[in-house]
Motif scaffolding. Structure first.
Motif, mmCIF file in Angstrom:
data_model
loop_
_atom_site.group_PDB
_atom_site.id
_atom_site.type_symbol
_atom_site.label_atom_id
_atom_site.label_comp_id
_atom_site.label_asym_id
_atom_site.label_seq_id
_atom_site.Cartn_x
_atom_site.Cartn_y
_atom_site.Cartn_z
ATOM 1 N N PRO A 9 31.621 -54.082 62.102
ATOM 2 C CA PRO A 9 30.744 -54.140 60.636
ATOM 3 C C PRO A 9 29.344 -54.473 60.913
ATOM 4 N N THR A 10 28.595 -54.073 59.898
ATOM 5 C CA THR A 10 27.104 -54.104 59.970
ATOM 6 C C THR A 10 26.912 -55.619 60.002
ATOM 7 N N LEU A 11 25.557 -56.066 60.153
ATOM 8 C CA LEU A 11 25.101 -57.420 60.045
ATOM 9 C C LEU A 11 25.225 -57.785 58.606
ATOM 10 N N LEU A 12 24.921 -57.119 57.622
ATOM 11 C CA LEU A 12 25.184 -57.306 56.280
ATOM 12 C C LEU A 12 26.548 -57.397 55.955
ATOM 13 N N GLU A 13 27.251 -56.852 56.231
ATOM 14 C CA GLU A 13 28.968 -56.970 56.055
ATOM 15 C C GLU A 13 29.363 -58.220 56.551
ATOM 16 N N LYS A 14 28.851 -58.588 57.782
ATOM 17 C CA LYS A 14 29.294 -59.843 58.234
ATOM 18 C C LYS A 14 28.797 -61.084 57.520
ATOM 19 N N ILE A 15 27.381 -60.825 57.082
ATOM 20 C CA ILE A 15 26.856 -61.971 56.432
ATOM 21 C C ILE A 15 27.710 -62.016 55.011
ATOM 22 N N ARG A 16 27.838 -60.929 54.284
ATOM 23 C CA ARG A 16 28.765 -60.915 52.982
ATOM 24 C C ARG A 16 30.177 -61.603 53.096
ATOM 25 N N LYS A 17 30.935 -61.339 54.304
ATOM 26 C CA LYS A 17 32.213 -62.086 54.737
ATOM 27 C C LYS A 17 32.135 -63.602 54.799
ATOM 28 N N ASN A 69 19.670 -67.445 53.007
ATOM 29 C CA ASN A 69 18.847 -66.758 51.948
ATOM 30 C C ASN A 69 19.657 -65.657 51.269
ATOM 31 N N ILE A 70 19.909 -64.852 52.150
ATOM 32 C CA ILE A 70 20.926 -63.603 51.762
ATOM 33 C C ILE A 70 22.259 -64.130 51.375
ATOM 34 N N GLN A 71 22.916 -64.884 52.078
ATOM 35 C CA GLN A 71 23.989 -65.491 51.321
ATOM 36 C C GLN A 71 23.954 -65.916 49.930
ATOM 37 N N LEU A 72 23.082 -66.817 49.712
ATOM 38 C CA LEU A 72 22.664 -67.469 48.249
ATOM 39 C C LEU A 72 22.583 -66.264 47.293
ATOM 40 N N ALA A 73 21.748 -65.085 47.625
ATOM 41 C CA ALA A 73 21.642 -64.131 46.693
ATOM 42 C C ALA A 73 22.730 -63.362 46.487
ATOM 43 N N MET A 74 23.696 -63.238 47.531
ATOM 44 C CA MET A 74 24.830 -62.369 47.448
ATOM 45 C C MET A 74 25.830 -63.120 46.429
ATOM 46 N N GLN A 75 25.963 -64.520 46.952
ATOM 47 C CA GLN A 75 26.735 -65.262 45.923
ATOM 48 C C GLN A 75 26.426 -65.511 44.466
ATOM 49 N N HIS A 76 25.310 -65.264 44.206
ATOM 50 C CA HIS A 76 24.740 -65.270 42.798
ATOM 51 C C HIS A 76 24.453 -64.035 42.237
ATOM 52 N N GLY A 77 24.746 -62.672 42.855
ATOM 53 C CA GLY A 77 24.655 -61.440 42.491
ATOM 54 C C GLY A 77 23.192 -61.140 42.260
ATOM 55 N N LYS A 78 22.276 -61.646 43.151
ATOM 56 C CA LYS A 78 20.866 -61.528 42.930
ATOM 57 C C LYS A 78 20.330 -60.906 43.980
ATOM 58 N N ILE A 79 20.901 -60.025 44.736
ATOM 59 C CA ILE A 79 20.305 -59.211 45.880
ATOM 60 C C ILE A 79 19.239 -58.227 45.289
ATOM 61 N N ASP A 80 19.389 -57.601 44.266
ATOM 62 C CA ASP A 80 18.674 -56.698 43.583
ATOM 63 C C ASP A 80 17.341 -57.612 43.227
ATOM 64 N N LYS A 81 17.428 -58.639 42.532
ATOM 65 C CA LYS A 81 16.228 -59.377 42.007
ATOM 66 C C LYS A 81 15.569 -59.727 43.085
ATOM 67 N N VAL A 82 16.048 -60.286 44.284
ATOM 68 C CA VAL A 82 15.477 -60.822 45.454
ATOM 69 C C VAL A 82 14.657 -59.673 46.034
ATOM 70 N N ARG A 83 14.931 -58.440 46.402
ATOM 71 C CA ARG A 83 14.253 -57.236 46.571
ATOM 72 C C ARG A 83 13.131 -56.826 45.883
ATOM 73 N N GLU A 84 13.380 -56.957 44.483
ATOM 74 C CA GLU A 84 12.396 -56.713 43.486
ATOM 75 C C GLU A 84 11.385 -57.586 43.562
#
Length: 118
Positions: A9-17, A69-84
């Motif tokens: 799995p990619t790093l991002l996939e592992k973080i999401r898990k 930080n990535i996990q928090l953004a994932m859990q709250h559905g804010k990955i796009d907001k953080v990137r923006e």
């Protein structure tokens, strides 16, 4: 015959898990802990002979904080907001740097005019 390859799995996939395993409340507590640890590392930084020296564990703590930080953004559905927000803030800072350069060039031009010998 189709060969199936076991892909890591990619790093991002592992973080999401990980983010899916723990509750948002748990990860908030963990994120605060990691930020405190990074802050302690940064507070321990020293300037020696004009060079900034960061403690050896600083980069591990930076990694921990980034992961949280990535996990928090994932859990709250804010990955796009953080990137923006990252795009916005980087672009804003680049505009500031350009403005600083123009101001410095203008100031240097004024100083040159006053120091010219006729």
């Amino acid at each position: 015959m189709i060969e199936i390859i076991n892909m890591e799995p990619t790093l991002l996939e592992k973080i999401r898990k990980i983010s899916e395993h723990y509750s948002p409340e748990h990860q908030l507590k963990k994120a605060k802990e990691e930020v405190r640890e990074l802050l302690a590392e940064l507070e321990a930084a020293q300037i020696i002979n004009g060079k900034l020296i960061l403690p050896g564990n600083t980069w591990s703590e930076v990694g921990d904080v980034n992961i949280m930080n990535i996990q928090l953004a994932m859990q709250h559905g804010k990955i796009d907001k953080v990137r923006e927000q990252m795009e916005y803030k980087v672009n804003r800072q680049l505009r500031r740097i350009e403005a600083e350069k123009k101001k410095m060039a203008w100031q240097q031009g004024i100083m040159n005019r006053f120091t010219e010998v006729e």
